[in-house]
Design an enzyme around this catalytic site. Structure first.
Site, PDB file in Angstrom:
ATOM      1  N   HIS A 222    -143.308 -47.379 -12.060  1.00 23.36           N
ATOM      2  CA  HIS A 222    -144.543 -46.616 -11.833  1.00 23.36           C
ATOM      3  C   HIS A 222    -145.726 -47.597 -11.763  1.00 23.36           C
ATOM      4  O   HIS A 222    -146.195 -47.939 -10.690  1.00 23.36           O
ATOM      5  CB  HIS A 222    -144.680 -45.599 -12.969  1.00 23.36           C
ATOM      6  CG  HIS A 222    -145.742 -44.555 -12.765  1.00 23.36           C
ATOM      7  ND1 HIS A 222    -146.595 -44.542 -11.689  1.00 23.36           N
ATOM      8  CD2 HIS A 222    -146.070 -43.481 -13.515  1.00 23.36           C
ATOM      9  CE1 HIS A 222    -147.396 -43.505 -11.789  1.00 23.36           C
ATOM     10  NE2 HIS A 222    -147.103 -42.840 -12.890  1.00 23.36           N
ATOM     11  N   HIS A 261    -144.729 -47.102   0.877  1.00 19.53           N
ATOM     12  CA  HIS A 261    -145.125 -46.039  -0.056  1.00 19.53           C
ATOM     13  C   HIS A 261    -144.279 -44.812   0.236  1.00 19.53           C
ATOM     14  O   HIS A 261    -143.967 -44.526   1.391  1.00 19.53           O
ATOM     15  CB  HIS A 261    -146.617 -45.709   0.131  1.00 19.53           C
ATOM     16  CG  HIS A 261    -147.206 -44.973  -1.028  1.00 19.53           C
ATOM     17  ND1 HIS A 261    -147.090 -43.618  -1.176  1.00 19.53           N
ATOM     18  CD2 HIS A 261    -147.887 -45.422  -2.102  1.00 19.53           C
ATOM     19  CE1 HIS A 261    -147.693 -43.253  -2.300  1.00 19.53           C
ATOM     20  NE2 HIS A 261    -148.180 -44.338  -2.888  1.00 19.53           N
ATOM     21  N   ASP A 317    -151.589 -51.537  -4.180  1.00 16.26           N
ATOM     22  CA  ASP A 317    -151.209 -52.626  -5.087  1.00 16.26           C
ATOM     23  C   ASP A 317    -151.140 -53.982  -4.388  1.00 16.26           C
ATOM     24  O   ASP A 317    -151.172 -55.023  -5.043  1.00 16.26           O
ATOM     25  CB  ASP A 317    -149.841 -52.329  -5.717  1.00 16.26           C
ATOM     26  CG  ASP A 317    -149.917 -51.152  -6.663  1.00 16.26           C
ATOM     27  OD1 ASP A 317    -150.909 -51.046  -7.387  1.00 16.26           O
ATOM     28  OD2 ASP A 317    -148.980 -50.330  -6.658  1.00 16.26           O
TER      29      ASP A 317
HETATM   30  C1  LIG Z   1    -142.643 -47.585  -2.537  1.00  9.47           C
HETATM   31  C2  LIG Z   1    -141.216 -47.635  -2.013  1.00  9.47           C
HETATM   32  C3  LIG Z   1    -140.228 -47.421  -3.168  1.00  9.47           C
HETATM   33  C4  LIG Z   1    -141.003 -46.533  -0.967  1.00  9.47           C
HETATM   34  O1  LIG Z   1    -139.695 -46.666  -0.505  1.00  9.47           O
HETATM   35  P1  LIG Z   1    -139.062 -45.637   0.551  1.00  9.47           P
HETATM   36  O2  LIG Z   1    -139.483 -44.271   0.191  1.00  9.47           O
HETATM   37  O3  LIG Z   1    -137.614 -45.962   0.635  1.00  9.47           O
HETATM   38  O4  LIG Z   1    -139.820 -46.052   1.873  1.00  9.47           O
HETATM   39  P2  LIG Z   1    -139.352 -45.835   3.345  1.00  9.47           P
HETATM   40  O5  LIG Z   1    -138.439 -44.671   3.449  1.00  9.47           O
HETATM   41  O6  LIG Z   1    -140.596 -45.861   4.143  1.00  9.47           O
HETATM   42  O7  LIG Z   1    -138.528 -47.160   3.626  1.00  9.47           O
HETATM   43  C5  LIG Z   1    -137.942 -47.370   4.858  1.00  9.47           C
HETATM   44  C6  LIG Z   1    -137.147 -48.654   4.812  1.00  9.47           C
HETATM   45  O8  LIG Z   1    -138.019 -49.769   4.603  1.00  9.47           O
HETATM   46  C7  LIG Z   1    -137.621 -50.513   3.489  1.00  9.47           C
HETATM   47  N1  LIG Z   1    -138.778 -50.919   2.717  1.00  9.47           N
HETATM   48  C8  LIG Z   1    -139.797 -50.124   2.318  1.00  9.47           C
HETATM   49  N2  LIG Z   1    -140.679 -50.835   1.582  1.00  9.47           N
HETATM   50  C9  LIG Z   1    -140.202 -52.093   1.546  1.00  9.47           C
HETATM   51  C10 LIG Z   1    -140.666 -53.279   0.936  1.00  9.47           C
HETATM   52  N3  LIG Z   1    -141.776 -53.277   0.201  1.00  9.47           N
HETATM   53  N4  LIG Z   1    -139.945 -54.401   1.098  1.00  9.47           N
HETATM   54  C11 LIG Z   1    -138.818 -54.406   1.815  1.00  9.47           C
HETATM   55  N5  LIG Z   1    -138.318 -53.310   2.423  1.00  9.47           N
HETATM   56  C12 LIG Z   1    -139.008 -52.169   2.275  1.00  9.47           C
HETATM   57  C13 LIG Z   1    -136.786 -49.534   2.675  1.00  9.47           C
HETATM   58  O9  LIG Z   1    -135.879 -50.218   1.820  1.00  9.47           O
HETATM   59  C14 LIG Z   1    -136.105 -48.734   3.723  1.00  9.47           C
HETATM   60  O10 LIG Z   1    -135.030 -49.522   4.222  1.00  9.47           O
HETATM   61  P3  LIG Z   1    -133.659 -48.817   4.725  1.00  9.47           P
HETATM   62  O11 LIG Z   1    -134.090 -47.864   5.814  1.00  9.47           O
HETATM   63  O12 LIG Z   1    -132.837 -49.958   5.208  1.00  9.47           O
HETATM   64  O13 LIG Z   1    -133.114 -48.122   3.520  1.00  9.47           O
HETATM   65  C15 LIG Z   1    -140.932 -48.986  -1.345  1.00  9.47           C
HETATM   66  O14 LIG Z   1    -141.774 -49.119  -0.242  1.00  9.47           O
HETATM   67  C16 LIG Z   1    -141.077 -50.160  -2.276  1.00  9.47           C
HETATM   68  O15 LIG Z   1    -140.186 -50.444  -3.084  1.00  9.47           O
HETATM   69  N6  LIG Z   1    -142.216 -50.901  -2.179  1.00  9.47           N
HETATM   70  C17 LIG Z   1    -142.444 -52.054  -3.032  1.00  9.47           C
HETATM   71  C18 LIG Z   1    -142.896 -51.665  -4.413  1.00  9.47           C
HETATM   72  C19 LIG Z   1    -144.316 -51.162  -4.454  1.00  9.47           C
HETATM   73  O16 LIG Z   1    -145.199 -51.733  -3.853  1.00  9.47           O
HETATM   74  N7  LIG Z   1    -144.512 -50.086  -5.203  1.00  9.47           N
HETATM   75  C20 LIG Z   1    -145.824 -49.483  -5.383  1.00  9.47           C
HETATM   76  C21 LIG Z   1    -145.911 -48.209  -4.647  1.00  9.47           C
HETATM   77  S1  LIG Z   1    -147.548 -47.533  -4.832  1.00  9.47           S
END
Ligand SMILES: CC(C)(COP(=O)(O)OP(=O)(O)OC[C@H]1O[C@@H](n2cnc3c(N)ncnc32)[C@H](O)[C@@H]1OP(=O)(O)O)[C@@H](O)C(=O)NCCC(=O)NCCS
Length: 380
Positions: A222, A261, A317
């Protein structure tokens, strides 16, 4: 009873009605009580935003003056809280102290909700305001310095920097800090806000609800992504290393912190504001390093993702850690700062929960054993 469906992590489940904030993920917009976050950052400070969140309307001047005074009157920590900070285990994390301090503060307050069922949570505002003094006080005391009492003439954000550094920040830095608090104040039914509402639904106090919410924010899924984004910047060290770093992480199926996100499928509007502040702050400080590294990471990451047909943008972030670092804030305070800000949203949700309360009581899908014969201990 309606037919029950199971959704792991409650994904897709609507668990409450709210009028507090609206996240428009498709278009990259965020609204508090219908006001866009961009307008609030431009025209309000954190105190006025807190009023909006707690009362549902923007205040007129007299109401704002009165509310501001109440918030500022609540700033100074009582001696036992300062002693608690001094005596807290040196290895304990700042979020643990913050959680304990809100529970401790509760002992000074008359909790009407437990006696009459009516709510006086807006009365003293210690549970909202004093997080700032606790976070700043902890950082100073751990650095072997004295707790700095607050100034009453500064905005909430500028006063935090004052209590942290012992010097009044310049006007721009104070404004950046205060606006960062506005941007993190509310974001719908995330895990910590849901926690606050669940605890409030038992007719527990707002202090215990907020203390529980801080516990939820403490977890690395979170809070904490901006701290990790900043660690990444430090590890990269120079923008010329950024492409190699990003390619290596993505080739090994890792995550770039601060990118992507769950809800925003366009650029997070808070990231747009934070990026502008980072650029301006970097110029004023004569230190473009963090900005340049982050922009290079963003460019390489986005190009790689677009090759796969996945447009993924920075979230708040991605830039906020670098902004805080340029404001001289140590990275272990980044998540506590998130709590200092989100506490206004938590209290708004607690109040909303109380307006039409129903105890949260979902069911679990039982997947355990059928009835089994009991085995005495000497036969196991
Ligand atoms: C926030 C988060 C969990 C959302 O993930 P999500 O709901 O799976 O996002 P999406 O569906 O848009 O992702 C699509 C694809 O891009 C990838 N992806 C998304 N964010 C990514 C990142 N920061 N780095 C690498 N790959 C990423 C996902 O793994 C997914 O890959 P896949 O299709 O091969 O499974 C993810 O973007 C993440 O872990 N970000 C980094 C952590 C972070 O900054 N958190 C703060 C959020 S406010």
């Amino acid at each position: 009873m309606p037919e029950a469906t199971y959704a792991k992590g409650l994904e897709g489940v609507i668990a409450a009605e709210t009028k507090i904030s609206r996240v428009d993920g498709e278009n990259g917009r965020l609204y508090y009580l219908g006001y866009s976050i961009t307008d609030l950052v431009e025209h309000c400070d954190f105190e006025e935003t807190t009023y909006l969140l707690l009362y549902g309307e923007l205040p007129d001047k007299a109401k704002l003056d009165e509310f501001r005074k109440k918030m500022r009157d609540a700033r100074d920590l009582k001696d036992p809280i300062v002693e608690m900070i001094k005596n807290f285990p040196p290895k304990a994390k700042p979020m643990e102290l913050l959680q304990s301090s809100v529970a401790y503060l509760s002992g000074y307050v008359e909790h009407a909700i437990q006696h009459s069922g009516s709510c006086n949570c807006r009365k003293t505002l210690h549970q909202v305001v004093q997080l700032t003094g606790v976070v700043a006080g902890l950082a100073r005391i751990r650095a072997g310095k004295e707790y700095v009492p607050p100034r009453m003439d500064l905005s909430h954000g500028a006063n935090f920097l004052y209590q942290l550094h012992g010097e009044v920040p310049d006007a721009f830095e104070g404004e950046v800090m205060d606006d960062a608090l506005i941007l993190h104040a509310e974001h719908g039914l995330n895990a910590s806000t849901f926690t606050a509402r669940v605890v409030a639904s038992t007719i527990s106090t707002c202090y215990s609800s907020i203390s529980a919410a801080i516990g939820a924010l403490y977890g690395s899924l979170h809070g904490g992504a901006n701290e990790k984004a900043m660690l990444m910047v430090k590890e990269i060290g120079d923008k010329s290393n950024a492409a190699d770093y990003v390619n290596k992480v993505l080739d090994s199926h890792g995550k770039i912190m601060g990118m992507g996100h769950r809800v925003y499928k366009a650029k997070d509007p808070r990231a747009v504001i934070m990026e502008n502040y980072l650029l301006e702050l970097s110029k004023r400080k004569g230190n473009m390093k963090y900005y340049e590294i982050l922009k290079e990471v963003e460019a390489v990451f986005r190009a790689r993702m677009e090759e796969k047909g996945k447009p993924i943008y920075p979230n708040v972030d991605f830039f906020s850690g670098a902004v805080y670092a340029l404001l001289g804030i140590p990275s272990e305070l980044f998540t506590p700062i998130f709590a200092m800000s989100r506490v206004s949203g938590w209290l708004a949700h607690i109040l909303e929960q109380r307006e039409d309360n129903r105890l949260f009581r979902p069911r679990a899908l039982y997947v355990g054993h059928d009835e089994r014969a009991f085995v005495p201990i000497d036969k196991r």
